[in-house]
Design an enzyme around this catalytic site. Structure first.
Site, PDB file in Angstrom:
ATOM      1  N   LEU A  29      32.327  14.204  19.251  1.00 41.02           N
ATOM      2  CA  LEU A  29      32.775  12.825  19.457  1.00 41.02           C
ATOM      3  C   LEU A  29      31.580  11.985  19.916  1.00 41.02           C
ATOM      4  O   LEU A  29      30.865  12.391  20.830  1.00 41.02           O
ATOM      5  CB  LEU A  29      33.880  12.761  20.518  1.00 41.02           C
ATOM      6  CG  LEU A  29      34.467  11.354  20.651  1.00 41.02           C
ATOM      7  CD1 LEU A  29      35.496  11.095  19.563  1.00 41.02           C
ATOM      8  CD2 LEU A  29      35.086  11.123  22.009  1.00 41.02           C
TER       9      LEU A  29
ATOM     10  N   LYS B 244      38.470   9.889  17.152  1.00 40.42           N
ATOM     11  CA  LYS B 244      39.192  10.155  18.404  1.00 40.42           C
ATOM     12  C   LYS B 244      40.687  10.108  18.111  1.00 40.42           C
ATOM     13  O   LYS B 244      41.350   9.085  18.310  1.00 40.42           O
ATOM     14  CB  LYS B 244      38.769   9.133  19.469  1.00 40.42           C
ATOM     15  CG  LYS B 244      39.085   9.603  20.882  1.00 40.42           C
ATOM     16  CD  LYS B 244      38.257   8.858  21.900  1.00 40.42           C
ATOM     17  CE  LYS B 244      38.615   9.153  23.320  1.00 40.42           C
ATOM     18  NZ  LYS B 244      38.449  10.539  23.743  1.00 40.42           N
TER      19      LYS B 244
ATOM     20  N   TYR C 284      43.228   7.214  19.711  1.00 39.44           N
ATOM     21  CA  TYR C 284      43.319   6.745  21.087  1.00 39.44           C
ATOM     22  C   TYR C 284      41.944   6.429  21.659  1.00 39.44           C
ATOM     23  O   TYR C 284      40.923   6.775  21.077  1.00 39.44           O
ATOM     24  CB  TYR C 284      44.062   7.762  21.964  1.00 39.44           C
ATOM     25  CG  TYR C 284      43.241   8.972  22.378  1.00 39.44           C
ATOM     26  CD1 TYR C 284      42.861   9.940  21.461  1.00 39.44           C
ATOM     27  CD2 TYR C 284      42.830   9.129  23.704  1.00 39.44           C
ATOM     28  CE1 TYR C 284      42.118  11.042  21.856  1.00 39.44           C
ATOM     29  CE2 TYR C 284      42.086  10.234  24.102  1.00 39.44           C
ATOM     30  CZ  TYR C 284      41.727  11.175  23.168  1.00 39.44           C
ATOM     31  OH  TYR C 284      40.978  12.258  23.560  1.00 39.44           O
TER      32      TYR C 284
ATOM     33  N   GLU D 174      30.238  20.550  22.060  1.00 34.71           N
ATOM     34  CA  GLU D 174      30.645  19.656  23.153  1.00 34.71           C
ATOM     35  C   GLU D 174      31.779  20.332  23.915  1.00 34.71           C
ATOM     36  O   GLU D 174      32.170  21.453  23.587  1.00 34.71           O
ATOM     37  CB  GLU D 174      31.090  18.299  22.605  1.00 34.71           C
ATOM     38  CG  GLU D 174      32.332  18.367  21.718  1.00 34.71           C
ATOM     39  CD  GLU D 174      32.873  16.998  21.309  1.00 34.71           C
ATOM     40  OE1 GLU D 174      32.573  15.990  21.961  1.00 34.71           O
ATOM     41  OE2 GLU D 174      33.647  16.969  20.332  1.00 34.71           O
TER      42      GLU D 174
ATOM     43  N   ARG E  12      34.771   1.879  18.675  1.00 34.90           N
ATOM     44  CA  ARG E  12      35.042   3.273  18.261  1.00 34.90           C
ATOM     45  C   ARG E  12      36.484   3.413  17.778  1.00 34.90           C
ATOM     46  O   ARG E  12      36.755   4.153  16.825  1.00 34.90           O
ATOM     47  CB  ARG E  12      34.752   4.245  19.407  1.00 34.90           C
ATOM     48  CG  ARG E  12      34.882   5.707  18.981  1.00 34.90           C
ATOM     49  CD  ARG E  12      34.415   6.671  20.051  1.00 34.90           C
ATOM     50  NE  ARG E  12      35.223   6.602  21.250  1.00 34.90           N
ATOM     51  CZ  ARG E  12      34.946   7.238  22.391  1.00 34.90           C
ATOM     52  NH1 ARG E  12      33.886   8.014  22.464  1.00 34.90           N
ATOM     53  NH2 ARG E  12      35.730   7.126  23.437  1.00 34.90           N
TER      54      ARG E  12
ATOM     55  N   ARG F  63      60.688  10.939   8.049  1.00 32.92           N
ATOM     56  CA  ARG F  63      59.612  11.928   8.004  1.00 32.92           C
ATOM     57  C   ARG F  63      59.209  12.306   6.575  1.00 32.92           C
ATOM     58  O   ARG F  63      60.020  12.860   5.819  1.00 32.92           O
ATOM     59  CB  ARG F  63      60.034  13.181   8.781  1.00 32.92           C
ATOM     60  CG  ARG F  63      58.918  14.213   8.917  1.00 32.92           C
ATOM     61  CD  ARG F  63      59.368  15.402   9.751  1.00 32.92           C
ATOM     62  NE  ARG F  63      58.277  16.349   9.946  1.00 32.92           N
ATOM     63  CZ  ARG F  63      57.907  17.258   9.038  1.00 32.92           C
ATOM     64  NH1 ARG F  63      58.543  17.370   7.892  1.00 32.92           N
ATOM     65  NH2 ARG F  63      56.888  18.080   9.299  1.00 32.92           N
TER      66      ARG F  63
ATOM     67  N   HIS G 249      55.276  13.530   4.548  1.00 29.78           N
ATOM     68  CA  HIS G 249      53.853  13.735   4.843  1.00 29.78           C
ATOM     69  C   HIS G 249      52.969  12.549   4.422  1.00 29.78           C
ATOM     70  O   HIS G 249      52.162  12.080   5.208  1.00 29.78           O
ATOM     71  CB  HIS G 249      53.361  15.054   4.247  1.00 29.78           C
ATOM     72  CG  HIS G 249      53.759  16.260   5.055  1.00 29.78           C
ATOM     73  ND1 HIS G 249      55.062  16.652   5.214  1.00 29.78           N
ATOM     74  CD2 HIS G 249      53.022  17.134   5.767  1.00 29.78           C
ATOM     75  CE1 HIS G 249      55.107  17.727   5.989  1.00 29.78           C
ATOM     76  NE2 HIS G 249      53.875  18.049   6.345  1.00 29.78           N
TER      77      HIS G 249
HETATM   78  N1  PDD Z   1      37.790  12.275  26.306  1.00 31.46           N
HETATM   79  N2  PDD Z   1      34.231  14.635  23.552  1.00 31.46           N
HETATM   80  C1  PDD Z   1      35.574  14.730  23.527  1.00 31.46           C
HETATM   81  C2  PDD Z   1      36.186  15.775  22.652  1.00 31.46           C
HETATM   82  C3  PDD Z   1      36.361  13.861  24.309  1.00 31.46           C
HETATM   83  O1  PDD Z   1      37.704  13.954  24.258  1.00 31.46           O
HETATM   84  C4  PDD Z   1      35.726  12.899  25.140  1.00 31.46           C
HETATM   85  C5  PDD Z   1      36.494  11.933  25.990  1.00 31.46           C
HETATM   86  C6  PDD Z   1      34.324  12.834  25.138  1.00 31.46           C
HETATM   87  C7  PDD Z   1      33.566  11.810  25.962  1.00 31.46           C
HETATM   88  O2  PDD Z   1      33.726  10.518  25.422  1.00 31.46           O
HETATM   89  P1  PDD Z   1      33.573   9.213  26.330  1.00 31.46           P
HETATM   90  O3  PDD Z   1      32.259   9.319  27.000  1.00 31.46           O
HETATM   91  O4  PDD Z   1      33.637   8.096  25.368  1.00 31.46           O
HETATM   92  O5  PDD Z   1      34.707   9.223  27.343  1.00 31.46           O
HETATM   93  C8  PDD Z   1      33.605  13.709  24.324  1.00 31.46           C
HETATM   94  C9  PDD Z   1      38.660  11.338  26.982  1.00 31.46           C
HETATM   95  C10 PDD Z   1      38.126  10.849  28.287  1.00 31.46           C
HETATM   96  C11 PDD Z   1      40.051  11.945  27.087  1.00 31.46           C
HETATM   97  O6  PDD Z   1      40.449  12.552  26.104  1.00 31.46           O
HETATM   98  O7  PDD Z   1      40.720  11.769  28.096  1.00 31.46           O
END
Ligand code: PDD
Length: 289
Positions: free
Chosen positions: A204, A147, A33, A180, A52, A100, A102
């Site tokens: 991330l 992500k 996502y 983070e 990304r 379904r 895996h």
């Molecule tokens: N999340 N680290 C993680 C684990 C995140 O899920 C996010 C963003 C970030 C920051 O990334 P960016 O600057 O590209 O938004 C760092 C989004 C906003 C969410 O899951 O809603």
């Protein structure tokens, strides 16, 4: 039209979207996502987010059914149809619906969801007063640089933060290296230098992070991408977190420790002002808000 959804080539009100119960996003969290912010109807760093998304897809051996240009056109079309100004795009691509099993099923075609939703600009009180965060051991997997919608450890950490009256949970390794937040990148400032974790599999590569590091250099902050401990954060001059929806949130309390006496520091304020100038310049706006 308000909040609009693109679902596998069809456009509809967001509330009408339906996906199969056999979708692998639902069964296995087998999907990726992006969240992208629009300021006054102008997307910010759309290209970087789509890039990304492509990297996340490659990491999951998932073939995106649309090119970057096509996804961009879908986003811009939703923006136009919605009439929304301050808003965000949510993009999700899963491996699709199939019986379904895996291993990847041969018949599945990816499910592609793009929607646009209104979003209020963050409360200015947060910039003035800062937020509280908690720290928790990182229980996530070894591919946090992708992500993916497999977010259960993030969700649990975020809920623990909420229950503790905190805005975010910052996640650390067994050696107490702070990686983070559950949905944000984390930074400390000491001696006029900004420190944040380097881009490894435990972090991330935030798009806001990328912009913030560039802007930091422009306002005279030195940047060091190196691992720092929870204790380093608690003893820092300033701490903050970033994400595309929050931009930059100053942190004034971590667990029971006040950061810099519990006051928002000067660098974070300067950084946020410079960040907003960058948004305005890139989006062709007189001001971001
Ligand atoms: N999340 N680290 C993680 C684990 C995140 O899920 C996010 C963003 C970030 C920051 O990334 P960016 O600057 O590209 O938004 C760092 C989004 C906003 C969410 O899951 O809603």
């Amino acid at each position: 039209m308000g909040e609009v959804l693109f679902l596998n080539g069809e456009i509809m009100p967001l509330s009408e979207g339906k996906v199969s119960v056999e979708d692998r996003g639902f069964l296995f969290a087998d999907g990726i996502y992006e969240v992208i912010r629009n300021y006054k109807g102008r997307p910010f760093t759309l290209e970087e987010h789509l890039e990304r998304l492509e990297r996340s897809a490659a990491g999951l051996m998932l073939e995106l059914p649309y090119s970057r240009e096509e996804l961009k056109a879908i986003c811009l079309d939703l923006l136009k149809r919605s009439g929304l100004e301050d808003s965000y795009f949510y993009i999700e691509v899963t491996r699709g619906a199939a019986r379904r099993t895996h291993p990847f099923p041969e018949q599945a075609r990816p499910t592609v969801v793009v929607f646009i939703r209104a979003m209020a600009t963050p409360d200015p009180k947060i910039r003035r007063e800062g937020v509280k965060v908690i720290t928790l051991p990182d229980e996530r997997w070894a591919c946090c640089h992708l992500k993916t919608v497999s977010l259960l450890p993030n969700v649990l950490a975020s809920e623990k933060a909420r229950r503790a009256g905190a805005m975010e949970a910052l996640l650390y390794s067994p050696e107490r290296i702070l990686y983070e937040g559950s949905s944000s990148n984390a930074y400390l400032i000491e001696d006029n230098t900004l420190h944040t974790h380097p881009l490894t599999n435990k972090v991330l590569p935030g798009i806001t992070r990328q912009v913030v590091l560039e802007v930091a250099g422009q306002i005279g902050l030195q940047v060091m991408e190196e691992p720092r401990t929870v204790e380093d954060f608690k003893a820092a001059d300033e701490v903050f977190i970033t994400s595309c929806t929050r931009e930059i949130y100053p942190v004034v309390q971590m667990d029971d420790a006040k950061i810099a006496g519990g006051k928002v520091g000067p660098w974070v304020q300067k950084l946020h002002a410079a960040f907003l100038e960058r948004v305005a310049a890139e989006c062709g706006l007189a001001s971001a808000y």
